[in-house]
Structure formats: structure tokens, C-alpha cells
Scaffold this motif. Structure first.
Motif, PDB file in Angstrom:
ATOM      1  N   LEU A  33       0.640  -1.322  -0.355  1.00  0.00           N
ATOM      2  CA  LEU A  33      -0.072   0.215   0.118  1.00  0.00           C
ATOM      3  C   LEU A  33       0.451   1.240  -0.062  1.00  0.00           C
ATOM      4  CD1 LEU A  33      -2.980  -1.429   2.219  1.00  0.00           C
ATOM      5  CD2 LEU A  33      -3.382  -0.661   0.039  1.00  0.00           C
ATOM      6  N   GLU A  34       1.841   1.395   0.491  1.00  0.00           N
ATOM      7  CA  GLU A  34       2.994   2.265   0.866  1.00  0.00           C
ATOM      8  C   GLU A  34       3.357   2.938  -0.537  1.00  0.00           C
ATOM      9  OE1 GLU A  34       5.863   0.893   3.830  1.00  0.00           O
ATOM     10  OE2 GLU A  34       4.505   2.238   5.089  1.00  0.00           O
ATOM     11  N   ASN A  35       3.418   1.613  -1.693  1.00  0.00           N
ATOM     12  CA  ASN A  35       4.580   2.066  -2.909  1.00  0.00           C
ATOM     13  C   ASN A  35       2.873   2.639  -4.268  1.00  0.00           C
ATOM     14  OD1 ASN A  35       7.036   2.043  -1.747  1.00  0.00           O
ATOM     15  ND2 ASN A  35       6.821  -0.332  -2.069  1.00  0.00           N
ATOM     16  N   THR A  36       1.622   1.898  -3.460  1.00  0.00           N
ATOM     17  CA  THR A  36       0.487   2.424  -4.286  1.00  0.00           C
ATOM     18  C   THR A  36      -0.072   3.863  -4.123  1.00  0.00           C
ATOM     19  OG1 THR A  36      -0.208   0.330  -3.870  1.00  0.00           O
ATOM     20  CG2 THR A  36      -1.828   1.777  -4.748  1.00  0.00           C
ATOM     21  N   LYS A  37      -0.257   4.604  -5.419  1.00  0.00           N
ATOM     22  CA  LYS A  37      -0.981   5.940  -4.795  1.00  0.00           C
ATOM     23  C   LYS A  37      -1.931   6.135  -4.685  1.00  0.00           C
ATOM     24  CE  LYS A  37       2.849   8.134  -7.672  1.00  0.00           C
ATOM     25  NZ  LYS A  37       3.537   8.704  -9.194  1.00  0.00           N
ATOM     26  N   LYS A  38      -3.200   5.403  -5.501  1.00  0.00           N
ATOM     27  CA  LYS A  38      -4.228   5.034  -5.733  1.00  0.00           C
ATOM     28  C   LYS A  38      -5.015   3.891  -4.901  1.00  0.00           C
ATOM     29  CE  LYS A  38      -5.177   8.973  -8.835  1.00  0.00           C
ATOM     30  NZ  LYS A  38      -5.001   9.227 -10.757  1.00  0.00           N
ATOM     31  N   VAL A  39      -6.183   4.000  -4.256  1.00  0.00           N
ATOM     32  CA  VAL A  39      -6.572   2.332  -3.932  1.00  0.00           C
ATOM     33  C   VAL A  39      -7.987   2.533  -4.436  1.00  0.00           C
ATOM     34  CG1 VAL A  39      -6.735   1.341  -2.351  1.00  0.00           C
ATOM     35  CG2 VAL A  39      -4.936   1.833  -2.401  1.00  0.00           C
ATOM     36  N   ALA A  40      -8.654   1.571  -4.691  1.00  0.00           N
ATOM     37  CA  ALA A  40     -10.487   1.623  -4.709  1.00  0.00           C
ATOM     38  C   ALA A  40     -10.868   0.409  -3.346  1.00  0.00           C
ATOM     39  CB  ALA A  40     -10.456   0.802  -5.778  1.00  0.00           C
TER      40      ALA A  40
ATOM     41  N   GLU B  21     -14.799   3.918  -4.520  1.00  0.00           N
ATOM     42  CA  GLU B  21     -14.370   4.589  -3.943  1.00  0.00           C
ATOM     43  C   GLU B  21     -12.622   4.532  -4.098  1.00  0.00           C
ATOM     44  OE1 GLU B  21     -15.771   6.787  -0.045  1.00  0.00           O
ATOM     45  OE2 GLU B  21     -16.458   5.043   0.172  1.00  0.00           O
ATOM     46  N   VAL B  22     -12.459   5.834  -5.083  1.00  0.00           N
ATOM     47  CA  VAL B  22     -10.877   5.879  -5.551  1.00  0.00           C
ATOM     48  C   VAL B  22     -10.104   6.466  -3.727  1.00  0.00           C
ATOM     49  CG1 VAL B  22      -9.375   6.346  -6.746  1.00  0.00           C
ATOM     50  CG2 VAL B  22     -11.240   4.959  -7.736  1.00  0.00           C
ATOM     51  N   ILE B  23      -9.636   6.066  -3.408  1.00  0.00           N
ATOM     52  CA  ILE B  23      -8.669   7.319  -2.618  1.00  0.00           C
ATOM     53  C   ILE B  23      -6.735   7.407  -3.023  1.00  0.00           C
ATOM     54  CG2 ILE B  23     -10.332   6.831  -0.509  1.00  0.00           C
ATOM     55  CD1 ILE B  23      -8.092   4.498   0.440  1.00  0.00           C
ATOM     56  N   LYS B  24      -6.982   8.632  -2.450  1.00  0.00           N
ATOM     57  CA  LYS B  24      -5.489   8.386  -2.151  1.00  0.00           C
ATOM     58  C   LYS B  24      -4.834   8.202  -1.376  1.00  0.00           C
ATOM     59  CE  LYS B  24      -1.889  11.878  -3.917  1.00  0.00           C
ATOM     60  NZ  LYS B  24      -1.314  13.622  -3.838  1.00  0.00           N
ATOM     61  N   VAL B  25      -3.654   7.479  -1.495  1.00  0.00           N
ATOM     62  CA  VAL B  25      -3.359   6.903  -0.454  1.00  0.00           C
ATOM     63  C   VAL B  25      -2.394   7.963   0.306  1.00  0.00           C
ATOM     64  CG1 VAL B  25      -1.501   5.239   1.055  1.00  0.00           C
ATOM     65  CG2 VAL B  25      -2.479   4.656  -0.790  1.00  0.00           C
ATOM     66  N   LYS B  26      -1.754   8.399   1.902  1.00  0.00           N
ATOM     67  CA  LYS B  26      -1.201   8.872   1.802  1.00  0.00           C
ATOM     68  C   LYS B  26       0.063   8.935   2.341  1.00  0.00           C
ATOM     69  CE  LYS B  26      -3.426  13.174   1.327  1.00  0.00           C
ATOM     70  NZ  LYS B  26      -2.449  14.268   1.079  1.00  0.00           N
ATOM     71  N   GLY B  27      -0.313   7.799   4.346  1.00  0.00           N
ATOM     72  CA  GLY B  27       0.189   6.794   4.626  1.00  0.00           C
ATOM     73  C   GLY B  27      -0.199   5.385   5.358  1.00  0.00           C
ATOM     74  N   VAL B  28       0.728   4.714   5.530  1.00  0.00           N
ATOM     75  CA  VAL B  28      -0.171   3.353   6.786  1.00  0.00           C
ATOM     76  C   VAL B  28       0.731   3.109   7.747  1.00  0.00           C
ATOM     77  CG1 VAL B  28      -0.043   1.009   5.746  1.00  0.00           C
ATOM     78  CG2 VAL B  28       0.197   2.410   3.776  1.00  0.00           C
ATOM     79  N   GLU B  29       0.027   2.481   8.786  1.00  0.00           N
ATOM     80  CA  GLU B  29       0.027   2.089   9.811  1.00  0.00           C
ATOM     81  C   GLU B  29      -0.117   0.351   9.764  1.00  0.00           C
ATOM     82  OE1 GLU B  29      -1.193   4.342  12.823  1.00  0.00           O
ATOM     83  OE2 GLU B  29      -0.059   6.469  11.905  1.00  0.00           O
ATOM     84  N   VAL B  30       0.777  -0.770  10.847  1.00  0.00           N
ATOM     85  CA  VAL B  30       0.964  -1.534  11.466  1.00  0.00           C
ATOM     86  C   VAL B  30       0.562  -1.690  13.050  1.00  0.00           C
ATOM     87  CG1 VAL B  30       1.594  -3.876  11.408  1.00  0.00           C
ATOM     88  CG2 VAL B  30       2.017  -2.952   9.297  1.00  0.00           C
ATOM     89  N   LYS B  31      -0.622  -1.601  13.125  1.00  0.00           N
ATOM     90  CA  LYS B  31      -0.789  -1.684  15.078  1.00  0.00           C
ATOM     91  C   LYS B  31      -1.011  -3.294  15.038  1.00  0.00           C
ATOM     92  CE  LYS B  31      -2.620   2.706  14.591  1.00  0.00           C
ATOM     93  NZ  LYS B  31      -3.366   4.375  15.339  1.00  0.00           N
TER      94      LYS B  31
ATOM     95  N   GLU C  60      -3.222  -5.572  12.164  1.00  0.00           N
ATOM     96  CA  GLU C  60      -4.148  -4.591  11.546  1.00  0.00           C
ATOM     97  C   GLU C  60      -3.517  -3.367  10.600  1.00  0.00           C
ATOM     98  OE1 GLU C  60      -9.046  -3.890  13.168  1.00  0.00           O
ATOM     99  OE2 GLU C  60      -7.494  -3.353  14.135  1.00  0.00           O
ATOM    100  N   VAL C  61      -4.201  -3.142   9.910  1.00  0.00           N
ATOM    101  CA  VAL C  61      -3.498  -2.392   8.466  1.00  0.00           C
ATOM    102  C   VAL C  61      -4.033  -1.200   9.052  1.00  0.00           C
ATOM    103  CG1 VAL C  61      -2.208  -1.650   6.516  1.00  0.00           C
ATOM    104  CG2 VAL C  61      -1.801  -4.152   7.397  1.00  0.00           C
ATOM    105  N   PHE C  62      -3.662   0.252   8.493  1.00  0.00           N
ATOM    106  CA  PHE C  62      -4.358   1.320   8.368  1.00  0.00           C
ATOM    107  C   PHE C  62      -3.628   1.746   7.950  1.00  0.00           C
ATOM    108  CE2 PHE C  62      -5.590  -0.532  12.876  1.00  0.00           C
ATOM    109  CZ  PHE C  62      -6.381   0.042  13.457  1.00  0.00           C
ATOM    110  N   VAL C  63      -4.909   2.758   6.782  1.00  0.00           N
ATOM    111  CA  VAL C  63      -4.360   3.431   5.469  1.00  0.00           C
ATOM    112  C   VAL C  63      -4.929   4.288   6.099  1.00  0.00           C
ATOM    113  CG1 VAL C  63      -5.015   3.871   3.627  1.00  0.00           C
ATOM    114  CG2 VAL C  63      -4.574   1.611   4.104  1.00  0.00           C
ATOM    115  N   MET C  64      -4.193   5.755   6.235  1.00  0.00           N
ATOM    116  CA  MET C  64      -4.468   7.102   6.131  1.00  0.00           C
ATOM    117  C   MET C  64      -4.481   7.897   4.970  1.00  0.00           C
ATOM    118  SD  MET C  64      -3.358   5.937   8.898  1.00  0.00           S
ATOM    119  CE  MET C  64      -1.284   6.367   8.217  1.00  0.00           C
ATOM    120  N   TYR C  65      -6.023   8.528   4.286  1.00  0.00           N
ATOM    121  CA  TYR C  65      -5.910   8.712   2.570  1.00  0.00           C
ATOM    122  C   TYR C  65      -6.569  10.027   3.099  1.00  0.00           C
ATOM    123  CZ  TYR C  65     -10.396   7.048   3.378  1.00  0.00           C
ATOM    124  OH  TYR C  65     -12.179   6.514   4.719  1.00  0.00           O
ATOM    125  N   SER C  66      -7.197  10.508   1.752  1.00  0.00           N
ATOM    126  CA  SER C  66      -7.772  11.570   0.957  1.00  0.00           C
ATOM    127  C   SER C  66      -8.531  11.085  -0.015  1.00  0.00           C
ATOM    128  CB  SER C  66      -7.813  12.757   0.875  1.00  0.00           C
ATOM    129  OG  SER C  66      -6.638  13.236   0.234  1.00  0.00           O
TER     130      SER C  66
END
Length: 86
Positions: A38-45, A57-67, A76-82
Motif C-alpha cells: 500500500l505504501e508503494n501505491t498512489k491510488k486504491v479503490a 471509492e477511489v482514495i489517495k494513500v497518504k500513509g500506512v501503519e501496522v498496529k 491490523e493495517v490502517f491507511v491514512m488517505y484523502s
């Protein structure tokens, strides 16, 4: 007899309103692999076929965290996005 029919109907009805995310808890290795991808991906559906909102919904990945989930050895994997504007 009426009580058992009522229980059967209640259990049958509950399954239509129950949702579960079977892939929410991952092993550490799987979570790290998903985060790296996900960190190497610019857009995710985003799409949920079993949800009430079935729009893509298409989102732009801002950051990814593993918690750590706090349960056994699951993460879990959390994706910060716009939201992506077409």
C-alpha cells in the motif's frame, strides 16, 4: 413448539443484519507485506460488496501503519488517505 419456531426465526433474521470483516486480523508478516504494497501505491479503490453502500471509492494513500490489535498475535493495517477527485 411455538418457542422453538420463534428462536429459529430470530436466528434466521439475525444473519441478514450481521456483517464481519474476516480479514481484519492479520499475522505480523501479512500485515507488513500489505503495508509495503500500500505504501508503494498512489491510488486504491475501496469497495464493499456486502455493505449497504456499494459504491466504488477511489482514495489517495497518504500513509500506512501496522498496529497490534491487543489480541493474541494479530495485527491490523490502517491507511491514512484523502478522497481522490476524478
Amino acid at each position: 413448539m411455538k418457542k422453538s419456531i420463534l428462536v429459529f426465526v430470530a436466528v434466521f433474521a439475525i444473519q441478514f443484519f450481521s456483517f464481519a470483516d474476516q480479514l481484519a486480523y492479520l499475522s505480523k508478516a501479512d500485515a507488513d507485506r500489505a503495508a509495503a504494497l500500500l505504501e508503494n501505491t498512489k491510488k486504491v479503490a475501496l469497495y464493499c460488496g456486502c455493505c449497504d453502500n456499494q459504491e466504488l471509492e477511489v482514495i489517495k494513500v497518504k500513509g500506512v501503519e501496522v498496529k497490534y490489535t491487543g489480541y493474541e498475535q494479530y495485527y491490523e493495517v490502517f491507511v491514512m488517505y484523502s478522497y481522490q477527485v476524478n
